[in-house]
Design an enzyme around this catalytic site. Structure first.
Site, PDB file in Angstrom:
ATOM      1  N   ARG A 142     120.574  57.996  80.378  1.00  0.00           N
ATOM      2  CA  ARG A 142     119.682  58.346  80.488  1.00  0.00           C
ATOM      3  C   ARG A 142     118.930  58.617  79.430  1.00  0.00           C
ATOM      4  NH1 ARG A 142     122.285  63.352  83.878  1.00  0.00           N
ATOM      5  NH2 ARG A 142     123.380  63.756  82.160  1.00  0.00           N
ATOM      6  N   LYS A 189     128.751  50.812  78.141  1.00  0.00           N
ATOM      7  CA  LYS A 189     129.235  51.277  78.980  1.00  0.00           C
ATOM      8  C   LYS A 189     129.887  51.550  80.270  1.00  0.00           C
ATOM      9  CE  LYS A 189     129.922  56.021  79.426  1.00  0.00           C
ATOM     10  NZ  LYS A 189     130.319  56.371  81.077  1.00  0.00           N
ATOM     11  N   ASP A 200     125.191  53.605  83.513  1.00  0.00           N
ATOM     12  CA  ASP A 200     125.411  53.997  85.112  1.00  0.00           C
ATOM     13  C   ASP A 200     124.687  53.978  85.994  1.00  0.00           C
ATOM     14  OD1 ASP A 200     127.879  55.217  83.597  1.00  0.00           O
ATOM     15  OD2 ASP A 200     125.955  56.442  82.548  1.00  0.00           O
ATOM     16  N   GLN A 253     124.056  67.962  80.788  1.00  0.00           N
ATOM     17  CA  GLN A 253     125.023  67.941  79.893  1.00  0.00           C
ATOM     18  C   GLN A 253     125.033  69.193  78.887  1.00  0.00           C
ATOM     19  OE1 GLN A 253     127.435  65.562  78.780  1.00  0.00           O
ATOM     20  NE2 GLN A 253     126.843  64.174  79.356  1.00  0.00           N
ATOM     21  N   LYS A 297     138.638  57.803  82.521  1.00  0.00           N
ATOM     22  CA  LYS A 297     139.247  58.737  82.143  1.00  0.00           C
ATOM     23  C   LYS A 297     140.653  59.098  82.753  1.00  0.00           C
ATOM     24  CE  LYS A 297     134.814  60.771  81.509  1.00  0.00           C
ATOM     25  NZ  LYS A 297     133.599  60.473  81.951  1.00  0.00           N
ATOM     26  N   LEU A 298     142.107  58.088  81.986  1.00  0.00           N
ATOM     27  CA  LEU A 298     143.026  57.810  82.752  1.00  0.00           C
ATOM     28  C   LEU A 298     143.236  59.865  83.273  1.00  0.00           C
ATOM     29  CD1 LEU A 298     142.257  55.105  83.190  1.00  0.00           C
ATOM     30  CD2 LEU A 298     144.938  54.562  83.289  1.00  0.00           C
ATOM     31  N   HIS A 299     143.798  60.107  84.122  1.00  0.00           N
ATOM     32  CA  HIS A 299     145.076  61.570  83.846  1.00  0.00           C
ATOM     33  C   HIS A 299     145.597  61.471  85.150  1.00  0.00           C
ATOM     34  CE1 HIS A 299     144.621  65.771  83.455  1.00  0.00           C
ATOM     35  NE2 HIS A 299     145.763  65.283  83.789  1.00  0.00           N
ATOM     36  N   ASP A 300     147.320  61.184  84.892  1.00  0.00           N
ATOM     37  CA  ASP A 300     148.235  60.907  86.102  1.00  0.00           C
ATOM     38  C   ASP A 300     149.803  60.970  85.640  1.00  0.00           C
ATOM     39  OD1 ASP A 300     149.207  60.373  88.274  1.00  0.00           O
ATOM     40  OD2 ASP A 300     147.804  59.268  88.801  1.00  0.00           O
ATOM     41  N   ILE A 301     150.490  60.551  86.186  1.00  0.00           N
ATOM     42  CA  ILE A 301     151.823  61.248  85.490  1.00  0.00           C
ATOM     43  C   ILE A 301     152.370  60.151  84.499  1.00  0.00           C
ATOM     44  CG2 ILE A 301     152.571  61.702  87.246  1.00  0.00           C
ATOM     45  CD1 ILE A 301     154.519  59.991  88.288  1.00  0.00           C
ATOM     46  N   PRO A 302     152.636  59.879  83.884  1.00  0.00           N
ATOM     47  CA  PRO A 302     152.754  59.193  82.401  1.00  0.00           C
ATOM     48  C   PRO A 302     152.703  57.629  82.815  1.00  0.00           C
ATOM     49  CG  PRO A 302     154.454  60.757  81.636  1.00  0.00           C
ATOM     50  CD  PRO A 302     153.669  61.740  82.907  1.00  0.00           C
ATOM     51  N   THR A 319     131.489  67.047  77.955  1.00  0.00           N
ATOM     52  CA  THR A 319     130.335  67.886  77.134  1.00  0.00           C
ATOM     53  C   THR A 319     129.591  68.444  78.095  1.00  0.00           C
ATOM     54  OG1 THR A 319     129.271  65.290  77.198  1.00  0.00           O
ATOM     55  CG2 THR A 319     129.696  66.290  75.304  1.00  0.00           C
TER      56      THR A 319
HETATM   57  O1  C5P Z   1     122.958  59.509  80.697  1.00  0.00           O
HETATM   58  P1  C5P Z   1     124.109  60.800  79.401  1.00  0.00           P
HETATM   59  O2  C5P Z   1     123.480  60.095  78.083  1.00  0.00           O
HETATM   60  O3  C5P Z   1     124.357  62.148  79.482  1.00  0.00           O
HETATM   61  O4  C5P Z   1     125.374  59.878  80.824  1.00  0.00           O
HETATM   62  C1  C5P Z   1     126.977  60.487  79.167  1.00  0.00           C
HETATM   63  C2  C5P Z   1     127.513  58.979  79.888  1.00  0.00           C
HETATM   64  O5  C5P Z   1     128.457  59.557  79.032  1.00  0.00           O
HETATM   65  C3  C5P Z   1     127.952  59.449  80.917  1.00  0.00           C
HETATM   66  O6  C5P Z   1     127.900  57.904  81.943  1.00  0.00           O
HETATM   67  C4  C5P Z   1     129.098  59.983  81.188  1.00  0.00           C
HETATM   68  O7  C5P Z   1     129.919  59.912  82.358  1.00  0.00           O
HETATM   69  C5  C5P Z   1     129.663  59.939  80.103  1.00  0.00           C
HETATM   70  N1  C5P Z   1     130.682  60.614  79.065  1.00  0.00           N
HETATM   71  C6  C5P Z   1     130.649  62.060  79.024  1.00  0.00           C
HETATM   72  N2  C5P Z   1     131.432  63.020  78.144  1.00  0.00           N
HETATM   73  C7  C5P Z   1     132.173  62.913  78.647  1.00  0.00           C
HETATM   74  C8  C5P Z   1     133.073  61.190  78.396  1.00  0.00           C
HETATM   75  C9  C5P Z   1     132.037  60.480  79.144  1.00  0.00           C
HETATM   76  O8  C5P Z   1     129.286  62.302  79.328  1.00  0.00           O
HETATM   77  N3  C5P Z   1     133.511  63.188  77.970  1.00  0.00           N
END
Ligand code: C5P
Length: 237
Positions: A214, A32, A10, A193, A61-66, A122
């Site tokens: 993080r 990632k 990140d 989170q 995280k794609l989210h759009d029309i098929p 989350t």
């Molecule tokens: O810093 P932290 O461990 O909270 O980072 C979690 C990573 O996972 C972030 O890059 C966040 O965008 C990603 N993520 C998430 N929840 C999801 C999908 C992806 O926290 N459902």
């Protein structure tokens, strides 16, 4: 992609990524690339991470029309990523088209990227689900429902908190992947989170993969933190 912890890069610049990865010398990592990095650095960052021998989860995280998702997935397969995701909230047809697009874009000698559906983030709480999404389900039931939909659409697994991982494994099979973010070495530092767990707890509760941002990237010693995550995640081997 194997089941080593996935480190969330990140960052927004290539320089930050290079400085961070330098700390790990020649260790092969699961990395990632999320929206922050991808929207600023584009496909070039994927090529350079792959070139260096890492496995890459493209978390956009794609989210759009098929049709749009299908065409985007065809292009993404060509980038050579190992894992990609979409929002299950886009619906079953969108997820089926995503699968088709990904398969279409995968070359004959190329490993097919794993296709993962985001269920409930989350960072989402029970109150947000009720008041903002107007859902009558609990988070647990909503995540399980989306996981079933994703499995029916031929996805390889879901992104979920570790608290739903066990139920998903039981109802959809152990080979259906449960990729879990919200991992903390110290659960008191949850940041934004809400449903967090330690790597050890995530292993006990049945996550198949963990995503750690993080707790590693912002640590005073990222390598030490990575090794601690790895130790807890692998347990007594
Ligand atoms: O810093 P932290 O461990 O909270 O980072 C979690 C990573 O996972 C972030 O890059 C966040 O965008 C990603 N993520 C998430 N929840 C999801 C999908 C992806 O926290 N459902």
């Amino acid at each position: 992609m194997d089941n080593k912890p996935i480190v969330a890069l990140d960052f927004s610049t290539e320089k930050e990524v290079t400085q961070f990865l330098k700390l790990f010398a020649d260790t092969q990592l699961n990395l990632k690339v999320g929206m922050e990095l991808f929207y600023q650095q584009g496909p070039a960052i994927i090529y350079s991470l792959k070139e260096a021998g890492h496995d890459v989860f493209l978390d956009i995280k794609l989210h759009d029309i098929p049709t749009t998702v299908k065409k985007a997935m065809t292009g993404i397969a060509g980038l050579g990523v190992d894992m990609i995701n979409m929002h299950a909230a886009g619906g079953k047809v969108m997820m089926e088209e995503a699968r088709e697009g990904l398969d279409k874009g995968t070359g004959p000698n190329q490993q097919k990227p794993l296709l993962i559906a985001v269920t409930q983030l989350t960072s989402t709480t029970e109150e947000m689900l009720r008041d903002e999404q107007r859902s009558v389900d609990t988070i647990h039931d909503s995540v399980l429902h989306y996981a079933g939909l994703a499995r029916d659409a031929q996805a390889d697994g879901v992104v979920c908190s570790t608290y739903e991982a066990e139920s998903i494994g039981e109802s959809l099979g152990e080979s259906f992947l449960r990729v879990t973010p919200g991992i903390r070495l110290n659960p008191k530092n949850a940041h934004d989170q809400k449903r967090v767990a330690t790597p050890e707890r995530a292993r006990e509760l049945g996550s198949t993969h963990i995503v750690v941002g993080r707790s590693i990237t912002q640590a005073a010693d990222p390598v030490q933190s990575y090794l601690e995550v790895l130790r807890q995640w692998e347990g007594d081997k």
